[in-house]
Design a protein around this motif. Structure first.
Motif, PDB file in Angstrom:
ATOM      1  N   ARG A  77       0.958  -1.209   0.294  1.00 37.69           N
ATOM      2  CA  ARG A  77      -0.180  -0.044   0.123  1.00 37.69           C
ATOM      3  C   ARG A  77       0.894   1.490   0.044  1.00 37.69           C
ATOM      4  N   ASP A  78       0.188   1.998  -0.867  1.00 38.89           N
ATOM      5  CA  ASP A  78       0.798   3.544  -0.659  1.00 38.89           C
ATOM      6  C   ASP A  78       2.205   3.350  -1.661  1.00 38.89           C
ATOM      7  N   GLY A  79       2.277   2.618  -2.618  1.00 34.77           N
ATOM      8  CA  GLY A  79       3.968   2.757  -2.961  1.00 34.77           C
ATOM      9  C   GLY A  79       4.691   1.816  -1.892  1.00 34.77           C
ATOM     10  N   GLU A  80       4.717   0.876  -1.374  1.00 33.06           N
ATOM     11  CA  GLU A  80       5.304  -0.074  -0.508  1.00 33.06           C
ATOM     12  C   GLU A  80       4.778  -1.389  -0.011  1.00 33.06           C
ATOM     13  N   LEU A  81       5.925  -2.358   0.011  1.00 34.25           N
ATOM     14  CA  LEU A  81       5.868  -3.415  -0.173  1.00 34.25           C
ATOM     15  C   LEU A  81       6.144  -3.655   1.523  1.00 34.25           C
ATOM     16  N   LEU A  82       5.517  -3.250   2.689  1.00 31.67           N
ATOM     17  CA  LEU A  82       5.503  -3.851   3.889  1.00 31.67           C
ATOM     18  C   LEU A  82       5.481  -4.911   4.045  1.00 31.67           C
ATOM     19  N   VAL A  83       6.458  -5.027   5.079  1.00 34.11           N
ATOM     20  CA  VAL A  83       6.521  -7.142   5.289  1.00 34.11           C
ATOM     21  C   VAL A  83       7.150  -6.366   7.133  1.00 34.11           C
ATOM     22  N   ASP A  84       6.189  -6.623   8.898  1.00 35.54           N
ATOM     23  CA  ASP A  84       6.257  -6.564   9.671  1.00 35.54           C
ATOM     24  C   ASP A  84       6.769  -4.599   9.705  1.00 35.54           C
ATOM     25  N   ASP A  85       8.160  -4.477  10.367  1.00 37.80           N
ATOM     26  CA  ASP A  85       9.244  -2.879  10.509  1.00 37.80           C
ATOM     27  C   ASP A  85       9.506  -2.631   8.848  1.00 37.80           C
ATOM     28  N   ALA A  86      10.075  -3.100   8.076  1.00 34.49           N
ATOM     29  CA  ALA A  86      10.852  -3.934   6.658  1.00 34.49           C
ATOM     30  C   ALA A  86       9.017  -2.501   6.012  1.00 34.49           C
ATOM     31  N   ARG A  87      10.219  -2.068   4.914  1.00 32.48           N
ATOM     32  CA  ARG A  87      10.256  -1.282   4.048  1.00 32.48           C
ATOM     33  C   ARG A  87      10.999  -0.980   2.365  1.00 32.48           C
ATOM     34  N   LEU A  88       9.918  -1.596   1.867  1.00 31.71           N
ATOM     35  CA  LEU A  88      10.562  -1.672   0.739  1.00 31.71           C
ATOM     36  C   LEU A  88       9.900  -0.746  -0.590  1.00 31.71           C
ATOM     37  N   PRO A  89       9.888   0.160  -1.142  1.00 32.92           N
ATOM     38  CA  PRO A  89       9.534   1.268  -2.087  1.00 32.92           C
ATOM     39  C   PRO A  89       9.195   0.245  -3.080  1.00 32.92           C
ATOM     40  N   VAL A  90       8.315   0.788  -3.966  1.00 30.09           N
ATOM     41  CA  VAL A  90       7.549  -0.331  -5.111  1.00 30.09           C
ATOM     42  C   VAL A  90       8.358   0.246  -6.563  1.00 30.09           C
ATOM     43  N   ARG A  91       9.316   0.828  -6.616  1.00 29.20           N
ATOM     44  CA  ARG A  91      10.504   1.376  -7.437  1.00 29.20           C
ATOM     45  C   ARG A  91      11.967   0.990  -7.937  1.00 29.20           C
ATOM     46  N   HIS A  92      11.447   0.010  -6.221  1.00 30.79           N
ATOM     47  CA  HIS A  92      13.035  -0.661  -6.625  1.00 30.79           C
ATOM     48  C   HIS A  92      12.935  -2.383  -6.721  1.00 30.79           C
ATOM     49  N   VAL A  93      11.629  -2.556  -6.914  1.00 28.37           N
ATOM     50  CA  VAL A  93      11.429  -3.773  -7.398  1.00 28.37           C
ATOM     51  C   VAL A  93      11.384  -4.697  -9.214  1.00 28.37           C
ATOM     52  N   ALA A  94      12.144  -5.133  -9.708  1.00 19.87           N
ATOM     53  CA  ALA A  94      12.565  -5.603 -11.024  1.00 19.87           C
ATOM     54  C   ALA A  94      11.937  -6.154 -10.964  1.00 19.87           C
ATOM     55  N   ASP A  95      11.343  -7.680 -10.489  1.00 17.70           N
ATOM     56  CA  ASP A  95      10.039  -8.246 -10.541  1.00 17.70           C
ATOM     57  C   ASP A  95       9.583  -8.932  -9.638  1.00 17.70           C
ATOM     58  N   ALA A  96       8.141  -9.600  -8.874  1.00 18.67           N
ATOM     59  CA  ALA A  96       8.143 -10.223  -8.337  1.00 18.67           C
ATOM     60  C   ALA A  96       7.636 -12.281  -8.616  1.00 18.67           C
ATOM     61  N   VAL A  97       8.249 -12.540  -8.464  1.00 14.30           N
ATOM     62  CA  VAL A  97       8.082 -14.230  -8.852  1.00 14.30           C
ATOM     63  C   VAL A  97       7.414 -15.110  -7.203  1.00 14.30           C
ATOM     64  N   PRO A  98       5.906 -15.547  -7.875  1.00 16.68           N
ATOM     65  CA  PRO A  98       5.836 -16.741  -6.963  1.00 16.68           C
ATOM     66  C   PRO A  98       6.447 -18.037  -6.542  1.00 16.68           C
ATOM     67  N   LEU A  99       6.296 -18.108  -5.524  1.00 13.66           N
ATOM     68  CA  LEU A  99       6.755 -19.824  -5.102  1.00 13.66           C
ATOM     69  C   LEU A  99       5.892 -20.032  -4.240  1.00 13.66           C
ATOM     70  N   ASP A 100       5.646 -21.720  -4.824  1.00 15.42           N
ATOM     71  CA  ASP A 100       5.105 -22.432  -4.088  1.00 15.42           C
ATOM     72  C   ASP A 100       6.023 -23.773  -3.268  1.00 15.42           C
ATOM     73  N   ALA A 101       5.797 -23.935  -1.934  1.00 15.40           N
ATOM     74  CA  ALA A 101       6.891 -24.691  -1.121  1.00 15.40           C
ATOM     75  C   ALA A 101       8.139 -25.308  -2.128  1.00 15.40           C
ATOM     76  N   ALA A 102       8.121 -25.929  -2.863  1.00 17.12           N
ATOM     77  CA  ALA A 102       9.322 -26.777  -3.746  1.00 17.12           C
ATOM     78  C   ALA A 102      10.390 -25.164  -3.966  1.00 17.12           C
ATOM     79  N   GLY A 103       9.602 -24.027  -4.762  1.00 16.51           N
ATOM     80  CA  GLY A 103      10.580 -23.666  -4.734  1.00 16.51           C
ATOM     81  C   GLY A 103      10.705 -22.072  -3.658  1.00 16.51           C
ATOM     82  N   ARG A 104       9.917 -22.049  -3.307  1.00 18.44           N
ATOM     83  CA  ARG A 104      10.854 -21.590  -1.458  1.00 18.44           C
ATOM     84  C   ARG A 104      11.927 -22.526  -1.546  1.00 18.44           C
ATOM     85  N   ARG A 105      11.953 -23.821  -0.761  1.00 19.52           N
ATOM     86  CA  ARG A 105      13.245 -24.679  -0.273  1.00 19.52           C
ATOM     87  C   ARG A 105      14.418 -24.411  -1.530  1.00 19.52           C
ATOM     88  N   GLU A 106      13.976 -24.430  -2.560  1.00 22.14           N
ATOM     89  CA  GLU A 106      14.872 -23.861  -3.895  1.00 22.14           C
ATOM     90  C   GLU A 106      16.103 -22.613  -3.764  1.00 22.14           C
TER      91      GLU A 106
END
Length: 163
Positions: A77-106
């Motif tokens: 929201r508001d142009g940011e990815l918020l994860v707990d206390d961490a903030r990432l402005p979305v302008r720095h996102v090159a790509d977002a790749v969804p991962l299943d359990a096997a992909g996360r493990r890899e």
């Protein structure tokens, strides 16, 4: 919990994404049962006020620990990815790749990048790998647990494109 805008009212900004990475329902009775059994074991060896002290201390401490484990919130929201206390402005996102359990493990396995920012909850199967494009930041990517990896990745990319 995902939030979306009404389909009848078009908006210029992408729909916000919000989720809490709470514990599964079965963790609460299991945790309280373990705390109760431990308190009962300590109760057997004590008398008087000391006999009830384990129950008075362990049960509330277990409730607090379980609530603390399920506190992490993930939001876009508001142009940011918020994860707990961490903030990432979305302008720095090159790509977002969804991962299943096997992909996360890899991604988090033996060849994992030690500079990656990771917020992982073992009871949540999916995750999103957020590849960064910020020359000033040595972090190559974020890996964030989520129950809805496709929706989070889509919300991130939509927010990036809107920014």
């Amino acid at each position: 919990m995902r939030q979306s805008s009404s389909p009848a009212a078009p908006t210029a900004t992408p729909a916000p994404y919000a989720e809490r990475l709470g514990l599964p329902w079965w963790a609460w009775p299991a945790g309280l049962a373990v705390a109760g059994l431990l308190a009962a074991e300590l109760w057997l060896g004590a008398t008087g006020f000391r006999a009830w002290l384990p129950f008075v201390l362990l049960i509330p401490a277990t409730v607090a620990a379980l609530a603390w484990l399920g506190r992490i919130r993930v939001a876009v929201r508001d142009g940011e990815l918020l994860v707990d206390d961490a903030r990432l402005p979305v302008r720095h996102v090159a790509d977002a790749v969804p991962l299943d359990a096997a992909g996360r493990r890899e991604v988090l396995g033996v060849g994992a990048d030690p500079l990656a920012f990771v917020v992982q909850r073992p009871w949540v199967g999916g995750a999103v790998q957020v590849v960064l494009d910020d020359p000033a930041d040595p972090t190559p990517f974020w890996v964030v647990s989520t129950r809805h990896p496709v929706e989070l990745a889509a919300a991130l990319l939509a927010a990036r494109d809107a920014a």
